[in-house]
Design a protein around this motif. Structure first.
Motif: not given
Lengths: 476, 443
Positions: B206-228
């Motif tokens: 499921e995660i792999a399917a949702a992660a299709s076609n990723p774009k390069l991420g941008e750096p910075g400070r974000f609120t992060a949701l961390l999986g288990p």
């Protein structure tokens, strides 16, 4: 032992294995630990046993036992066979071994000063002296060393590798290693830490060459000075000179690992990951013409030394990157068969109960023509990074980060004041493409490379000369 | 000599030869590992090992060994050699006699659950995991399955003689929809009935399917949701570096922090090997001390380090039942749950990043906790409480103590995690971290 090895292979053959390889391995290790100036327990470890690896219907099975009886060795062969046969039902691409010529030799690395001639008290005294000098050196600068662990390991690795298609290789390799984690602390300046390894193959003479008390005293001095005087690192576009310690690490992480053929095939996908290189990447330009990265297990005295690998294939120097172009991958017999090439002797197993997988040995950048002074003199403004603490690289071996520890600002060709924690966070191709000059010096450092599942930590050297990176962007 | 008699024999012999304290710990272990990649098994392995750990002290002089279990004569020679080495070893900082038993142990923890080592059955689990991931759209699936049973017999000069059995299964599944789109998940259990390879494969897919076609991420400070998987990696660092030995050598950001608020009040971390049937359950530690539930962090306050008898004496406390004869360590980490669902946590993030996995965590300075680690597999931008898109090639570069203090929330759903990157079994929720620093390559 020979008869048990024969038994293991013959029994697997009688069960129907297409290929069988048996390995006896004994690792005897003695470890002395000094924690904050006091000895911990002296630790002796002996791991010995036999493993058997078989091919059945194109599936690989492996079993190991530490019981060296005929009954238990036969049982291990039978288990390896059953494991392979059970796996064969979800095999699509059958495994085969290439037709590399296989060794029939015995080799031994001699110790000039045998480990047996140095007792634990002497080893502990050596570490205590090193610790005392480090603490005194720091104290001269009003810096404390609140924590320092130092370890000396000596061990002998004895192997007998044989295969049903003719390999028969006996080897005995002694190794010595040192590792240290030191913390320097100052109430107003906080803390700084230094971790590093030393290692080589041979006898106690290796340790004597390190002159540990002087070396550790110097490390304490440097760490104290970093703590007391290092200023903010510049960021943005600048020239960077990297010392051999960092160049070696970069060679290992961003050239050696991506060149492992089992990664290219996806074998490590769920653990250490894959690689940005593909099966057809031979010929791909990844750096400037000055970049020549090699991996050579045959370097005398090296930590990653061996002459025949754990499949019985003769080791040789491998030219991974030649003049900036991907030139060769690291292969064992299995991956060589898939790629249609010969194994270049890269199969290593860390213990009797681990299967041989594709590994590096001693990975380094070949020296160029420049003296360090010549590298410096052409830098108007830049940064010189001699050592590091933090580093990592993504699982395709493309995005990496190195945080300098001992580092300086360069101005008008001269080394100036210390700077703290310069960050080099770059891609593999971005980094190697920015190399515009390579030093003629060459230094190696020991490391333990982790790969495989269960994790196999193996001794390696990483090394290189000083190099100059032109116009890289610091900061991450 | 029989295994069950050998442990006491070794201890008695060591005492007769002059040791003041001795431990013998015999491990009889059978372990199967099946590795797979590209939707097929790449190798299946069977490890059969019988080893003995011997540790002895002559007051402050200490020596230890691990050797294969073999003949009586060989064991005797090893003890004699160890005595000789201990006599030659300069004295340690202090002497702490081994804890005095006999102790009573929880019988539920002494009996291991039954785990099958039938190769055909285990290959079947692998098939289930691969097929579940493929069903979600994965193109290729890789991973590792482990199954083991072991029996430990322990004797010490502190009147301990005990044995325990353990058995467990785990599977780690990484699914790919392309070279740069992947998902990862695990199932671990000390009880075969609760082992769920299909679910691990399904979630990875499921995660792999949702992660299709990723774009390069941008750096910075974000609120992060961390999986288990990610939070287990971070939180297991807290557990591991709460070892008093590692604190002592400066390899910990918890130095001098007992009694201090080191984390947000929502975080409570416990090492609890007394949960029968869990992966890291055990009845006693390597000194024979009964294991116990140790609160490491309670509502954000660091309550204790983990100890064996030696570190406990140095710190003037009691052992916590976490020996390691040289370095104490956690057995089975548990993070107390929060109150919200994963969906609630996601909905409350206006602009953030959801990270499903990470690896390669390295410190710039253990003492300060400055470190970085690399997110891998699905990484997602969050906008206005929903997952907006998939991104790649970012790095978490921050400070462990800052992250602990910046925990905003934890989910009530928790997962047991253990895999190549996370060595200690850890039960963990999803976590929301404020202001997490992401960096990326500059060129």
């Amino acid at each position: 032992m020979e008869d048990l090895i024969e038994l293991a292979m013959n029994y697997a053959g009688s069960l129907g294995a297409e290929y069988a390889e048996a390995r006896f391995q004994r690792d005897i290790q003695e470890t002395v630990i000094l924690k904050n100036g006091f000895p911990e327990a002296a630790v002796l470890e002996e791991k010995k046993g036999i493993s058997i690896r078989v091919l059945v219907d194109g599936a690989l099975g492996f079993a190991s036992t530490d019981s060296l009886t005929r009954r238990d060795v036969k049982a291990a062969s039978s288990r390896a066979f059953k494991m392979a046969r059970a796996s064969a039902r979800i095999m699509h691409e059958k495994v085969s071994m290439d037709d590399s010529s296989l060794g029939n030799v015995k080799m031994e690395v001699k110790q000039r000063i045998g480990f047996d001639s140095v007792d634990i008290e002497s080893k502990t005294s050596l570490l205590k002296e090193a610790y005392k000098r480090a603490v005194e050196e720091a104290a001269e600068r009003n810096v404390k060393v609140p924590a320092c662990s130092m370890t000396i390991d000596t061990w002998m690795t004895e192997k007998l590798v044989a295969s049903s298609d003719g390999a028969y290789v006996y080897s005995l390799i002694p190794r010595a290693a040192f590792s240290m984690l030191m913390t320097a602390f100052h109430p107003q300046k906080g803390s700084a830490q230094r971790f590093f390894d030393l290692g080589g193959s041979g006898g106690w003479e290796i340790v004597e060459r390190w002159s540990l008390p002087s070396l550790i005293e110097k490390e304490a001095e440097t760490l104290s000075e970093i703590l007391l005087s290092a200023g903010k690192s510049p960021s943005g576009k600048t020239d960077v000179i990297l010392g051999p310690e960092l160049v070696g690490l970069i060679c290992h992480e961003s050239s050696g690992h991506p060149s492992e053929a089992d990664r290219i095939l996806g074998r490590e996908a769920a653990q250490a990951g894959e690689t940005y290189l593909k099966k057809d990447s031979i010929g791909l330009r990844v750096g400037s013409r000055l970049v020549n990265v090699v991996d050579d297990p045959t370097l005398d005295g090296s930590f990653g030394f061996y002459l025949y690998d754990d499949e019985g294939v003769k080791a040789r120097k491998r030219m991974l990157i030649k003049e900036g172009v991907i030139n060769e991958f690291l292969h064992n017999r299995e991956t060589a068969s898939v790629f249609g090439v010969k194994s270049n002797g890269s199969a290593r197993a860390s213990a009797f109960d681990r299967e041989p997988i594709v590994r590096m040995a001693n990975t380094y950048l070949e020296p160029g023509d420049y003296s360090v002074e010549e590298l410096l003199e052409d830098v108007k403004e830049g940064v010189y990074i001699r050592s590091f603490m933090e580093w990592n690289i993504d699982d395709r071996r493309f995005n990496q980060r190195y945080v300098g520890l001992e580092a300086y600002r360069i101005s008008k060709g001269e080394i100036k004041e210390r700077i703290r924690n310069p960050v080099l966070e770059v891609t593999t191709i971005g980094l190697w493409s920015s190399v515009d000059a390579v030093g003629r010096d060459l230094e190696f450092q020991a490391a333990y490379c982790g790969k495989g599942d269960p994790l196999q930590g193996i001794p390696v050297w990483v090394g290189g000369p000083h190099v100059r990176l032109r116009g890289v962007i610091l900061g991450g | 000599m029989k295994k069950d008699e050998a442990a006491s024999y070794i201890v008695d012999l060591a005492l007769r030869r002059g040791a003041t304290d001795a431990v013998a710990n015999i491990h009889d272990r059978q372990h199967i590992m099946i590795r797979f990649s590209n939707n097929e098994v790449t190798i299946s392995k069977f490890y059969d090992e019988l080893t003995v750990d011997i540790f002895l002290m002559i007051k402050r002089r200490r020596a230890a060994t691990t050797i294969p279990f073999s003949s009586t004569r060989s064991l005797e020679k090893t003890v004699e050699r160890l005595i000789k080495i201990a006599r030659m070893t300069p004295p340690s900082e202090l002497y702490a006699p081994l804890p005095e038993g006999p102790f009573s142990y929880d019988p539920k923890l002494l009996r291991g659950s039954k785990v099958s080592l039938n190769p055909d059955k285990l290959v079947g689990y692998v098939e289930e995991a691969i097929n579940a991931a493929l069903k979600e759209g994965a193109k290729k699936v890789a991973g590792t399955l482990n199954a083991f049973v072991e029996r430990t017999v322990l004797a010490t000069s502190g009147n301990v003689y005990a044995s325990q059995e353990r058995g467990a299964l785990d599977i780690s599944v990484r699914a790919f929809t392309s070279d740069i789109s992947s998902g990862h998940f695990v199932s671990i259990s000390g009880d075969e009935d609760e082992f769920n390879p299909s679910e691990a494969g399904r979630i990875a897919g499921e995660i792999a399917a949702a992660a299709s076609n990723p774009k390069l991420g941008e750096p910075g400070r974000f609120t992060a949701l961390l999986g288990p998987l990610v939070f287990a990696d971070l939180i297991s660092q807290v557990g591991i570096l709460s070892s008093a030995f590692l604190v002592d050598i400066g390899q910990s950001f918890l130095v001098d922090k007992v009694g201090s608020q080191v984390a947000c009040e929502k975080l409570s971390l416990i090492d609890d090997p007394t949960v029968a049937g869990s992966y890291g359950a055990r009845a006693f530690d390597d000194e024979g001390v009964p294991t116990r539930r140790n609160v490491i962090i309670e509502r954000g306050v660091l309550k204790r380090y983990l100890h064996n008898s030696m570190t406990a004496k140095k710190y003037g406390v009691e052992t916590t039942g976490n020996a390691g004869l040289i370095s104490p360590h956690p057995w089975n980490l548990i993070v107390e749950p929060g109150e919200k669902s994963f969906e609630d946590l996601l909905a409350e993030i206006d602009r953030g990043i959801y990270v499903t996995n990470d690896w390669y965590l390295r410190y710039q300075n253990y003492r300060t906790g400055d470190f970085s680690t690399i997110p891998r597999d699905g990484i997602f931008l969050i906008r206005d409480g929903s997952i907006e898109s998939s991104v790649r090639e970012l790095r978490i570069s921050d400070n462990m103590l800052r992250i602990l203090r910046n925990i905003r929330d934890l989910s009530r759903t928790r997962r047991w995690i253990k895999w190549w990157e996370v060595d200690v079994p850890t039960l963990t929720p999803y976590a929301v971290i404020e202001d997490l620093n992401f960096t990326k390559s500059t060129m």
